[in-house]
Design an enzyme around this catalytic site. Structure first.
Site, mmCIF file in Angstrom:
data_model
loop_
_atom_site.group_PDB
_atom_site.id
_atom_site.type_symbol
_atom_site.label_atom_id
_atom_site.label_comp_id
_atom_site.label_asym_id
_atom_site.label_seq_id
_atom_site.Cartn_x
_atom_site.Cartn_y
_atom_site.Cartn_z
ATOM 1 N N HIS A 132 -15.327 7.444 -36.303
ATOM 2 C CA HIS A 132 -14.707 6.877 -35.114
ATOM 3 C C HIS A 132 -15.672 6.061 -34.256
ATOM 4 C CE1 HIS A 132 -11.049 6.233 -33.092
ATOM 5 N NE2 HIS A 132 -11.278 6.929 -32.008
ATOM 6 N N HIS A 241 -16.168 11.599 -29.125
ATOM 7 C CA HIS A 241 -15.771 10.236 -29.466
ATOM 8 C C HIS A 241 -16.976 9.358 -29.809
ATOM 9 C CE1 HIS A 241 -11.437 9.839 -28.842
ATOM 10 N NE2 HIS A 241 -11.576 8.543 -29.052
ATOM 11 N N SER A 359 -14.965 12.838 -24.664
ATOM 12 C CA SER A 359 -15.790 11.649 -24.438
ATOM 13 C C SER A 359 -17.270 12.017 -24.467
ATOM 14 C CB SER A 359 -15.450 11.025 -23.081
ATOM 15 O OG SER A 359 -16.394 10.018 -22.739
ATOM 16 N N GLU A 548 -6.175 11.540 -34.378
ATOM 17 C CA GLU A 548 -7.080 12.100 -33.384
ATOM 18 C C GLU A 548 -6.350 13.222 -32.636
ATOM 19 O OE1 GLU A 548 -9.323 8.984 -31.138
ATOM 20 O OE2 GLU A 548 -8.019 7.625 -32.270
ATOM 21 N N TYR A 591 -2.932 9.314 -32.084
ATOM 22 C CA TYR A 591 -3.256 10.591 -31.448
ATOM 23 C C TYR A 591 -2.208 11.668 -31.708
ATOM 24 C CZ TYR A 591 -7.124 8.458 -28.939
ATOM 25 O OH TYR A 591 -8.316 7.848 -28.634
#
Length: 779
Positions: A132, A241, A359, A548, A591
């Protein structure tokens, strides 16, 4: 044991016949040791370059039309492991330095494997996953919505990935030897934060109370040990991520996970792996902790003193830049790797997990105008989402944030690698099926506890999708948490496709911005048929999902499958089972949130394509796969995903031709390193060359940039464009100019030896008429 028995027979008078018989038996056992090894598995590792075009191609991930590749931070790799029972089943897991897996890539890789190996490797036992990164060239997926910003399909991006995956699997297959596998896990606390905490808080309080954190902090690592060579690699799964590099970055990069993989492979090389023992000295690891000095991609070849002397200065000043010259081929660009091809190499992969709401920008989200925290529910600043950004630990330097988050994962992986002691034992197995997620019937519980049958929906994206995330905000007046929509954008939407009443009700409370599942021109905009897969290696179980998953969605799926495996296996699975989730695997479908998170309609909920019951559908179908596994039953597949290669449309213009000013050759220096310069560690050296478009030749397994060091009368390559310290930057004076420049920037590492160095650029130019020609030049 056998030899001592022979001596006993001799003492008791059985004669020389027994001695010769036992010697013969010992010889047979030695020659057959790979077959009669006490190791339960055959283990093979492989890797190959998949770096795509470093010019003109839009990067995949942020959907930012202005993020066009223009150079290389470090190269992208396909890394593979194969584990096989000596006379039984086998599995392949491939980890890509790419944004995600691609259904079309999978189809073509499997076709090649079938042509090469027959039915040995197929859709059931091969899994291909993406890390990713948002800093790799796009255009390699087959559905329209994922290739709009890349101006459609980019065949060069696609081909290099398919080729690299195949070659990494072939290498792993050829490296199969008896070996053991170990598993270990531990918490990494400072490499990810929840970027949608308001949605997470909508999950039931009782459920949230089971967990200490609102993201998964656990890394699971498997260590591969060859019986003869010792440790040969490791793969780990951890959720964060690949967005340490910002949406304005234009250099190809594997982001934090790609960086971590390079750091660990360099660490292994420094410690002489593969070898018989895989434990590094504590002094080596402590040095990395104290200084954060990261290993290079190319090991030190020439030991030199650390001081700059007058003799070195005089020697350096005697060398001048050479003019660019033509090459018969690109072999000179492959020197470093070609010299290492026959050596066993350590392969380390940092795989993705349930990263949907995680994140790497761990310092929090702030408004770029006021520097105050963003609005909690909508991630806006005075109502504007485009002003709210997450900050990485190296803020405002994205490269430094990438290094830090990559280093944190690397250090945790080394710790788990060195302390791994639980051996994986047990059978190899797998289950796989395709499902039509646009119309899947799902049994769920009602609020009163009774059963209810609901359906998933054709794919659709909500208004909050266009708001982006705090890792990469969108534009205009979209915002996260929007469950109403906007009249103007509804009008714009209806010009493309007006969703019907049934679709609107099915997707509620998501207000539909793009009804992608029902958009079919010029071909499908979004997938409907998706693969799900379970891979088992002893007590390790890998759930391969094509999207995801958010933190809580991943937890629910793992727990559901684990319960089925333990309760239904009659002791085959115990409490020591390790269930990991491999996200973005085999294809991509955006997602997956929980039902409760979906109601909030932040970015992740708006990007959950198949409606509010998507997660329930996954759990239901994975439970079926798990049940089939414990009951030793096959899973029929009645549908197949489409192969739309022949339908693909690519609007990116090809390279017309390259040129230089009159009297200038490709590879000539435009801006040289200053004469008589001396540089200290940590400073940056750069030179600019007249160059050509990197799309002419990707120089796969090669390099556009080299740092060479003088050794007697020879120049030895020390760093290349797969090094953290050396960046290759490409530019044009204007968008359609046939002229271009390559700038090489070398930040001198702390462990660089004193000496005389030079920069070399290599590439390939395309004339208006004729074939592509390779060139090189030296600063």
């Amino acid at each position: 044991m056998e030899a001592s028995s022979c001596l006993l027979y001799q003492v008791r008078g059985f004669g020389s016949f027994r001695i010769w018989l036992c010697l013969l038996l010992l010889l047979v056992l030695q020659n057959c040791s790979p077959v009669l090894s006490d190791s339960p598995y055959l283990v093979g590792m492989g890797s190959y370059d998949i770096t795509g075009p470093a010019a003109d191609v839009n990067m995949m991930g942020y959907a930012n039309t202005e993020q066009i590749a223009s150079g290389i931070h470090f190269r992208l790799k396909s890394r593979a492991f194969i584990v096989a029972e000596p006379n039984g089943k086998r599995v392949v897991f491939v980890n890509l330095d790419a944004c995600m897996a691609s259904q079309l890539v999978n189809i073509k890789v499997l076709e090649r494997l079938k042509a090469r190996y027959g039915d040995l490797y197929n859709e059931n036992n091969v899994a291909i996953s993406g890390i990713h990164t948002h800093a790799g060239p796009g255009g390699y997926l087959q559905y329209v919505v994922y290739i709009v910003t890349s101006l459609g399909f980019v065949r060069q991006s696609f081909d290099v990935i398919v080729d690299g995956i195949e070659k990494s699997i072939v290498e792993a297959h050829n490296n199969l030897h008896p070996g053991k596998i170990y598993v270990n896990k531990g918490d990494l606390l400072d490499a990810g934060v929840n970027r949608s905490p308001s949605a997470y808080l909508n999950n039931p309080a009782e459920e949230r109370s089971k967990y200490k954190y609102n993201v998964d902090k656990e890394m699971t690592l498997v260590k591969f040990v060859d019986d003869e060579s010792g440790p040969v690699g490791s793969f780990n799964w951890f959720a964060t991520h690949g967005t340490s590099m910002s949406r304005t970055n234009s250099l190809i990069s594997g982001d934090n996970k790609g960086a971590a993989a390079r750091f660990m492979e360099d660490w292994a090389e420094k410690n002489g792996l593969p070898k018989q023992t895989g434990v590094a000295s504590s002094d080596d690891l402590g040095f990395l902790h104290m200084t954060s000095v990261l290993p290079r991609r190319v090991s030190t070849i020439i030991p030199e003193p650390d001081e700059i002397t007058d003799d070195l200065m005089q020697l350096a000043s005697s060398y001048e830049a050479s003019g660019g010259r033509r090459l018969a081929g690109s072999n000179i660009t492959r020197r470093i790797r070609s010299s290492q091809e026959n050596n066993a190499k350590f392969v380390s992969a940092f795989c993705q997990s349930n990263c949907g709401d995680v994140s790497p920008n761990v310092l929090g989200t702030f408004c770029i105008d006021t520097h105050l925290p963003c609005d909690f529910n909508h991630s806006t600043c005075n109502g504007k989402n485009e002003l709210c950004y997450g900050r990485g630990p190296g803020y405002p330097d994205g490269f430094e944030s990438t290094r830090i988050i990559g280093n944190r994962q690397f250090l945790k992986a080394v710790d788990l690698f060195n302390s791994a002691s639980e051996e994986i034992q047990g059978k190899i197995d797998y289950r796989h099926t395709y499902l039509d997620f646009s119309q899947l019937k799902v049994s769920v519980s009602t609020s009163t506890g009774g059963p209810q049958v609901v359906k998933t929906c054709p794919a659709a994206m909500g208004f909050a999708f266009a708001a982006g995330t705090t890792d990469g905000p969108g534009a205009f007046d979209f915002k996260q948490g929007d469950d109403k929509g906007n009249p103007f954008w509804r009008l714009v939407r209806n010009l493309l496709k007006t969703p019907g009443k049934e679709q609107v009700e099915c997707q509620a409370p998501k207000p539909i911005l793009l009804d992608t599942g029902e958009m079919k021109e010029p071909y499908d905009w979004a997938p409907a048929i998706l693969p799900i897969q379970i891979i088992r290696i002893g007590q390790l179980v890998i759930l391969c999902v094509p999207g995801e998953f958010t933190t809580m969605a991943g937890r629910r799926l793992r727990d559901a499958v684990k319960n089925v495996l333990i309760s239904g296996s009659n002791g085959d699975f115990g409490t020591n089972i390790h269930v990991v989730l491999a996200g973005l695997t085999n294809t991509y479908s955006q997602y997956v949130t929980t039902f409760e998170e979906y109601q909030i309609q932040r970015y992740e909920g708006a990007s959950t394509l198949y409606g509010p019951h998507t997660l329930s559908a996954y759990i239901q179908e994975f439970q079926k796969l798990a049940t089939a596994m414990v009951e030793n039953k096959e899973v029929p597949t009645n549908i197949q995903p489409p192969d739309m290669l022949e339908k693909q449309i690519g609007l990116l213009p090809g390279v017309m031709y390259d040129s230089t000013p009159p009297g200038v050759h490709f590879g000539d220096v435009s801006s040289d390193v200053a004469a008589n310069s001396n540089f200290r560690k940590g400073t940056t050296v750069n030179a600019t060359f007249y160059s050509a478009c990197p799309r002419n030749d990707l120089l796969t397994e090669g390099t556009f940039a080299l740092v060479e060091k003088l050794n007697g009368n020879d120049w030895i390559p020390i760093y290349d464009d797969d090094d953290w310290s050396l960046q290759f930057k490409w530019s044009r004076p204007s968008k359609f100019s046939p002229r271009s420049f390559a700038t090489l920037e070398w930040t001198i590492p702390e462990d660089a030896a004193s000496g005389v160095y030079r920069l070399r650029h290599s590439g390939a130019s395309k004339p208006l008429i004729g074939s592509i020609k390779h060139f090189t030049g030296i600063a």
